[in-house]
Design an enzyme around this catalytic site. Structure first.
Site, PDB file in Angstrom:
ATOM      1  N   ASP A  21      -3.720   1.295  -5.096  1.00 17.01           N
ATOM      2  CA  ASP A  21      -4.101   0.734  -3.816  1.00 17.01           C
ATOM      3  C   ASP A  21      -3.081   1.114  -2.738  1.00 17.01           C
ATOM      4  O   ASP A  21      -1.907   1.311  -3.046  1.00 17.01           O
ATOM      5  CB  ASP A  21      -4.055  -0.779  -4.039  1.00 17.01           C
ATOM      6  CG  ASP A  21      -4.751  -1.568  -2.990  1.00 17.01           C
ATOM      7  OD1 ASP A  21      -5.957  -1.717  -3.122  1.00 17.01           O
ATOM      8  OD2 ASP A  21      -4.063  -2.036  -2.062  1.00 17.01           O
ATOM      9  N   LYS A  46      -7.887   0.837   0.284  1.00 11.94           N
ATOM     10  CA  LYS A  46      -8.466   0.550   1.588  1.00 11.94           C
ATOM     11  C   LYS A  46      -7.338   0.132   2.498  1.00 11.94           C
ATOM     12  O   LYS A  46      -6.468  -0.623   2.122  1.00 11.94           O
ATOM     13  CB  LYS A  46      -9.481  -0.577   1.466  1.00 11.94           C
ATOM     14  CG  LYS A  46     -10.625  -0.177   0.583  1.00 11.94           C
ATOM     15  CD  LYS A  46     -11.693  -1.217   0.579  1.00 11.94           C
ATOM     16  CE  LYS A  46     -13.021  -0.584   0.311  1.00 11.94           C
ATOM     17  NZ  LYS A  46     -13.789  -0.349   1.523  1.00 11.94           N
ATOM     18  N   MET A  65      -4.352 -10.479   6.632  1.00 17.13           N
ATOM     19  CA  MET A  65      -5.078  -9.527   7.494  1.00 17.13           C
ATOM     20  C   MET A  65      -5.362 -10.129   8.863  1.00 17.13           C
ATOM     21  O   MET A  65      -6.443  -9.974   9.411  1.00 17.13           O
ATOM     22  CB  MET A  65      -6.401  -9.116   6.819  1.00 17.13           C
ATOM     23  CG  MET A  65      -6.175  -8.384   5.516  1.00 17.13           C
ATOM     24  SD  MET A  65      -7.690  -8.114   4.578  1.00 17.13           S
ATOM     25  CE  MET A  65      -7.857  -9.659   3.712  1.00 17.13           C
TER      26      MET A  65
HETATM   27  N1  SAH Z   1      -4.201  -8.912  -2.894  1.00 14.78           N
HETATM   28  C1  SAH Z   1      -3.179  -9.004  -1.879  1.00 14.78           C
HETATM   29  C2  SAH Z   1      -3.785  -9.179  -0.503  1.00 14.78           C
HETATM   30  C3  SAH Z   1      -4.591  -7.990  -0.042  1.00 14.78           C
HETATM   31  S1  SAH Z   1      -5.244  -8.206   1.572  1.00 14.78           S
HETATM   32  C4  SAH Z   1      -2.243 -10.162  -2.222  1.00 14.78           C
HETATM   33  O1  SAH Z   1      -2.544 -10.962  -3.106  1.00 14.78           O
HETATM   34  O2  SAH Z   1      -1.176 -10.257  -1.605  1.00 14.78           O
HETATM   35  C5  SAH Z   1      -4.030  -7.394   2.564  1.00 14.78           C
HETATM   36  C6  SAH Z   1      -3.214  -8.394   3.336  1.00 14.78           C
HETATM   37  O3  SAH Z   1      -2.253  -8.989   2.480  1.00 14.78           O
HETATM   38  C7  SAH Z   1      -2.426  -7.803   4.464  1.00 14.78           C
HETATM   39  O4  SAH Z   1      -3.200  -7.625   5.621  1.00 14.78           O
HETATM   40  C8  SAH Z   1      -1.359  -8.854   4.662  1.00 14.78           C
HETATM   41  O5  SAH Z   1      -1.870  -9.963   5.378  1.00 14.78           O
HETATM   42  C9  SAH Z   1      -1.104  -9.310   3.231  1.00 14.78           C
HETATM   43  N2  SAH Z   1       0.052  -8.613   2.619  1.00 14.78           N
HETATM   44  C10 SAH Z   1       0.061  -7.893   1.499  1.00 14.78           C
HETATM   45  N3  SAH Z   1       1.298  -7.446   1.216  1.00 14.78           N
HETATM   46  C11 SAH Z   1       2.101  -7.914   2.188  1.00 14.78           C
HETATM   47  C12 SAH Z   1       3.499  -7.816   2.472  1.00 14.78           C
HETATM   48  N4  SAH Z   1       4.340  -7.136   1.683  1.00 14.78           N
HETATM   49  N5  SAH Z   1       3.968  -8.431   3.576  1.00 14.78           N
HETATM   50  C13 SAH Z   1       3.153  -9.141   4.391  1.00 14.78           C
HETATM   51  N6  SAH Z   1       1.831  -9.257   4.175  1.00 14.78           N
HETATM   52  C14 SAH Z   1       1.303  -8.666   3.092  1.00 14.78           C
END
Ligand code: SAH
Length: 260
Positions: free
Chosen positions: A46, A68, A183
């Site tokens: 991913d 994505k 997001m």
């Molecule tokens: N499955 C992931 C989320 C995917 S959606 C999880 O459980 O964390 C993608 C969103 O996750 C991003 O837009 C942001 O809001 C958040 N995100 C993921 N990694 C991040 C990081 N290292 N720092 C801040 N936000 C993060």
């Protein structure tokens, strides 16, 4: 892994492991995630996965970036599902590696459903979701006893990229003392406007946590009323979380993280 006093499950050929890589710091990987990295034939990765994580892959493993990412051309979900199925049918040990947790706003459920429908055996390896572990790296607890007894995880992104339709903002504003938006950057103005219209206070503490648990982590503390202007001035980079609620104020005392 041979150095453990117990066995981890065998990564069978022809199966898919949907694995969460956590928010950034590779030290946050689970033992099962590391085990999968060491045994996978193919890693379908991913966009959000930290580059350091993939350096742990077995030498010779194939790495296929397939993720994505908001605003960029990205593969269709159906193509990702088809690819996972094809690789499994070719007898590979397929590691589908996702940022955070695969079942939290990560489309892991859709991929698992496609595998289930295709009759492919799979395992889910949870990861530390950004909305919990990323916040911890920002010194913000998701819950604190004197502050909140519930927390809401909310996506700022519906199917078509705008805010989710039909969302009960009044219910959220009334029922969730702490909200963590994933997001949220692109729809930030609207999220803030909806929360204020639903009765949340302009002086409520909020934070945007950008690139949490990486060396590029930046945390912007603000209030609901000032946030849009502060974000316009500071331009935090994605991926970023928005957290709203009293727990943000604890950061002043709990900000333990230092880069490096
Ligand atoms: N499955 C992931 C989320 C995917 S959606 C999880 O459980 O964390 C993608 C969103 O996750 C991003 O837009 C942001 O809001 C958040 N995100 C993921 N990694 C991040 C990081 N290292 N720092 C801040 N936000 C993060």
């Amino acid at each position: 892994m041979r150095d453990l006093p117990f066995d981890l499950p065998t990564f069978e050929p022809g199966t898919v492991w949907l694995v969460g890589a956590g928010p950034g710091d590779p030290g946050l990987l689970s033992l099962l995630a590391l085990h999968a990295l060491r045994h996978a034939d193919v890693i379908v990765q991913d966009a959000l996965v930290d580059p350091r994580v993939v350096t742990l892959a077995r030498p010779g493993a194939e790495i296929e970036p397939m993720g994505k990412r908001g605003g960029h051309a990205s593969p269709r979900q159906g193509d990702i599902n088809d690819r996972l199925i094809a690789l499994a049918r070719a007898g590979k040990r397929v590691l589908r590696l996702k940022g955070g947790d695969p079942f939290v706003f990560g489309r892991g459920a859709e991929e698992a459903l496609a595998l289930a429908d295709a009759g492919i055996a799979f395992r889910v390896v949870p990861g530390i979701t950004a909305g919990v572990g990323g916040l911890a790296y920002a010194g913000i607890p998701a819950t604190a006893r004197d502050c909140n007894s519930s927390v809401a995880f909310v996506t700022g992104h519906g199917q078509d990229g705008s805010l989710p339709q039909g969302f009960d903002w009044d219910g959220l504003a009334r029922g969730a003392p702490v909200m963590v938006f994933y997001m949220a950057l692109r729809q930030l103005d609207e999220v803030v406007a909806r929360l204020l219209a639903a009765g949340r206070h302009a002086d409520e503490p909020v934070a945007v946590v950008s690139r949490a648990a990486t060396e590029h982590q930046v945390v912007l503390e603000s209030t609901l009323g000032r946030l849009v202007a502060d974000v316009a001035a500071a331009h935090p980079e994605p991926p970023a979380l928005l957290v709203v609620g009293g727990v943000v104020a604890l950061r002043r005392r709990l900000n333990w993280w230092r880069p490096g």
